[in-house]
Write an enzyme that holds these catalytic residues in place. Structure first.
Site, PDB file in Angstrom:
ATOM      1  CB  THR A 148      -7.305  -6.215  -6.710  1.00 33.24           C
ATOM      2  OG1 THR A 148      -8.133  -5.086  -7.074  1.00 33.24           O
ATOM      3  CG2 THR A 148      -6.512  -6.648  -7.924  1.00 33.24           C
ATOM      4  CB  CYS A 198     -13.603  -6.561  -7.700  1.00 32.71           C
ATOM      5  SG  CYS A 198     -12.373  -5.537  -6.863  1.00 32.71           S
ATOM      6  CG  ASP A 241     -15.682  -7.560 -10.609  1.00 33.19           C
ATOM      7  OD1 ASP A 241     -15.339  -8.574  -9.951  1.00 33.19           O
ATOM      8  OD2 ASP A 241     -14.855  -6.776 -11.121  1.00 33.19           O
ATOM      9  CG  HIS A 261      -6.589   0.109  14.873  1.00 32.25           C
ATOM     10  ND1 HIS A 261      -5.234   0.302  14.729  1.00 32.25           N
ATOM     11  CD2 HIS A 261      -6.741  -0.677  15.972  1.00 32.25           C
ATOM     12  CE1 HIS A 261      -4.589  -0.343  15.705  1.00 32.25           C
ATOM     13  NE2 HIS A 261      -5.489  -0.951  16.458  1.00 32.25           N
ATOM     14  CG  HIS A 295      -8.455   3.196  17.675  1.00 31.93           C
ATOM     15  ND1 HIS A 295      -7.381   3.287  16.820  1.00 31.93           N
ATOM     16  CD2 HIS A 295      -8.058   2.374  18.681  1.00 31.93           C
ATOM     17  CE1 HIS A 295      -6.383   2.551  17.276  1.00 31.93           C
ATOM     18  NE2 HIS A 295      -6.773   1.988  18.411  1.00 31.93           N
TER      19      HIS A 295
HETATM   20  C1  RB5 Z   1     -11.813  -6.795 -13.593  1.00 30.25           C
HETATM   21  O1  RB5 Z   1     -11.043  -7.258 -14.650  1.00 30.25           O
HETATM   22  C2  RB5 Z   1     -10.924  -6.134 -12.546  1.00 30.25           C
HETATM   23  O2  RB5 Z   1     -10.344  -4.990 -13.058  1.00 30.25           O
HETATM   24  C3  RB5 Z   1     -11.721  -5.831 -11.305  1.00 30.25           C
HETATM   25  O3  RB5 Z   1     -12.297  -6.988 -10.839  1.00 30.25           O
HETATM   26  C4  RB5 Z   1     -10.969  -5.271 -10.101  1.00 30.25           C
HETATM   27  O4  RB5 Z   1      -9.838  -6.020  -9.809  1.00 30.25           O
HETATM   28  C5  RB5 Z   1     -10.732  -3.842 -10.064  1.00 30.25           C
HETATM   29  O5  RB5 Z   1     -10.253  -3.303  -9.084  1.00 30.25           O
END
Ligand code: RB5
Length: 146
Positions: free
Chosen positions: A66, A64, A8, A97, A133
């Site tokens: 995180t 993304c 994203d 694993h 595993h």
């Molecule tokens: C976008 O602002 C953010 O929410 C997205 O990139 C992500 O971190 C969601 O898990």
């Protein structure tokens, strides 16, 4: 190795850095977007990449902010095992694993140098041959949605 990538807006720059590195290493990379920093919805890209990974018997990279939203979405698709990784160790054991087929990375949580190092580990580590595993991953795949 064929690697399908997606991101994203929050993972776009990290995707570009990782993509360049994987291409330089000789991997066949398919980039399904996004192609800029304009705000988009991460589930759209997680779904596209996951279906392509399954169709092409390939591996994937999803970025993304995180890595979490990408992994939550991708893991709803049967056959996808998408792991958020943040260290050499997690990148290694996600393959050894968990037989993860997608690595999820956070553009807002890890530096590109670490991401590049982790994808090298992830894509050069095989699923362990140890029975325990395989038994555990089989149990993941047998888990029914409820
Ligand atoms: C976008 O602002 C953010 O929410 C997205 O990139 C992500 O971190 C969601 O898990």
């Amino acid at each position: 190795m064929k690697i399908i990538m997606g991101a994203d807006h929050a993972g776009y720059e990290l995707k570009e850095a990782v993509k360049q590195h994987l291409k330089e290493k000789g991997h066949e990379v398919v980039d399904l977007g996004t192609d800029g920093k304009e705000s988009v919805d991460y589930p759209d890209y997680a779904q596209k990449v996951s279906h392509e990974v399954l169709k092409e018997h390939a591996m994937g990279v999803l970025c993304c902010g995180t890595g979490i939203g990408m992994s939550l979405t991708a893991n709803r698709i049967r056959g996808i095992r998408a792991a958020v990784c943040h260290s050499d160790y997690t990148a290694k054991v996600a393959r050894e694993h968990n037989n993860a087929n997608i690595i999820c990375l956070g553009g807002r949580t890890i530096p590109p140098e670490l991401a590049i190092h982790m994808v090298d580990i992830f894509f050069s580590t095989d699923f362990s041959p140890e029975e325990r595993h395989h038994r555990r991953v089989d149990k993941i795949e047998a888990t029914k949605c409820c």
